[in-house]
Enzyme design. Sequence first.
Site, PDB file in Angstrom:
ATOM      1  N   CYS A   9      -6.235 -19.045 -16.453  1.00 25.67           N
ATOM      2  CA  CYS A   9      -5.215 -19.428 -17.435  1.00 25.67           C
ATOM      3  C   CYS A   9      -3.813 -19.490 -16.854  1.00 25.67           C
ATOM      4  CB  CYS A   9      -5.254 -18.470 -18.615  1.00 25.67           C
ATOM      5  SG  CYS A   9      -6.868 -18.413 -19.438  1.00 25.67           S
ATOM      6  N   HIS A  27       1.223 -18.030 -22.025  1.00 25.70           N
ATOM      7  CA  HIS A  27      -0.190 -18.270 -22.290  1.00 25.70           C
ATOM      8  C   HIS A  27      -0.531 -17.531 -23.577  1.00 25.70           C
ATOM      9  CE1 HIS A  27      -4.422 -18.626 -22.078  1.00 25.70           C
ATOM     10  NE2 HIS A  27      -4.647 -17.370 -21.733  1.00 25.70           N
ATOM     11  N   ASN A  45      -7.740 -20.537 -27.593  1.00 28.27           N
ATOM     12  CA  ASN A  45      -7.441 -20.323 -26.183  1.00 28.27           C
ATOM     13  C   ASN A  45      -8.009 -21.497 -25.391  1.00 28.27           C
ATOM     14  OD1 ASN A  45      -7.157 -19.502 -23.543  1.00 28.27           O
ATOM     15  ND2 ASN A  45      -8.185 -17.535 -23.788  1.00 28.27           N
TER      16      ASN A  45
END
Length: 353
Positions: free
Chosen positions: A134, A276, A306
Amino acid sequence: MIRSEQQPHHYRTHFGRPDDGKTGWSIWGTGAYLPDRRVGSEEVSRALGLDPSWIERRTGIRHRHVAAPGQAASDLAAAAAGRALRAAGVAAGDVGLIVLGTSTPDELGPSTACRVQALLDAPRAAAFDIAAACTGFVYGLQAAVGWLGAQRGPAPYALVIGVEVYSRFLNGTDRATAALFGDGAAAAVIGPAAAPYGIGPVTLGSDGTRAGDVLIPAGGSRSPASQATVGGLGHTIHMDARAVRDFIGEIFPRLVDEASEAAGIKPADLALVVPHQPNPRLVASLAAAAGLEEAQLAIAGHDVGNIGAASLPYALHRAVRTRRIAPGDLVLLAGFGAGVTWGHTLITWPPSP
């Protein structure tokens, strides 16, 4: 230099390489792509045998998007990249570098970035993937800025992309993962910017002793595909939810503090912080611990979940499109993810030409 999808602009000339100490690099345009199919959290909650409101109450995620059969990471990435190029007014033929962050590539090899290069018809571009989970977009920015600064003569542009097709790697009975992950892509075009505007130093980090916190354990050289790995769901995402939550709670405030201290500012001076967002509610709850007001955060995960390496650039893209960023604003990008990895950079947002 910044143009959203709603503000197309076309440039006729190349800028030279910024070798005079007065120019740098910044984001010229952004783009995003989400698959057509949208799945609500109520549906996912019911499939997990939970109360219909369970996921949204705990995460803030209302929906996520799911790729269509036959739709691969490169397809999503190329669509997002094409939109970013149009927003920047840059032709694919002028792109010199494609850096793509993903944990869900089309195949183990070649790089998904090469697939995207072919789809975009960008023959001048070198292309490669970054496996930083990520944090992939922030790692990709460092690669792009470093590459652009090393070019001799007129420098072409760079594309940095984050993309995930997590739906192909989920165990539908695992609430820790099925509740959170979605599919999507986002991209940014990097080009020259006049001082004092542009991307500041990019700070990166990792702690490989925690690589087991989130991973897809099978399919690589350590545990190649077999009947046993398929039957044991080894090709799906395995996550230690408590360890990941603790990591987020520690790393996000630390990144804000480090970036602010390095720039000689206070967190309150940041116009926008783009983190994030694996769990939008959790990240928003950390604003005070990071010295921020929640209004300073660009949270866009409520309707996408996500989306891994695409989460941060997608939130940035949404902020650009909704005009939450003005020239001269200090915009902090704060990424963190599996590996574990992390990174941050401070952008002084440039004006439109």
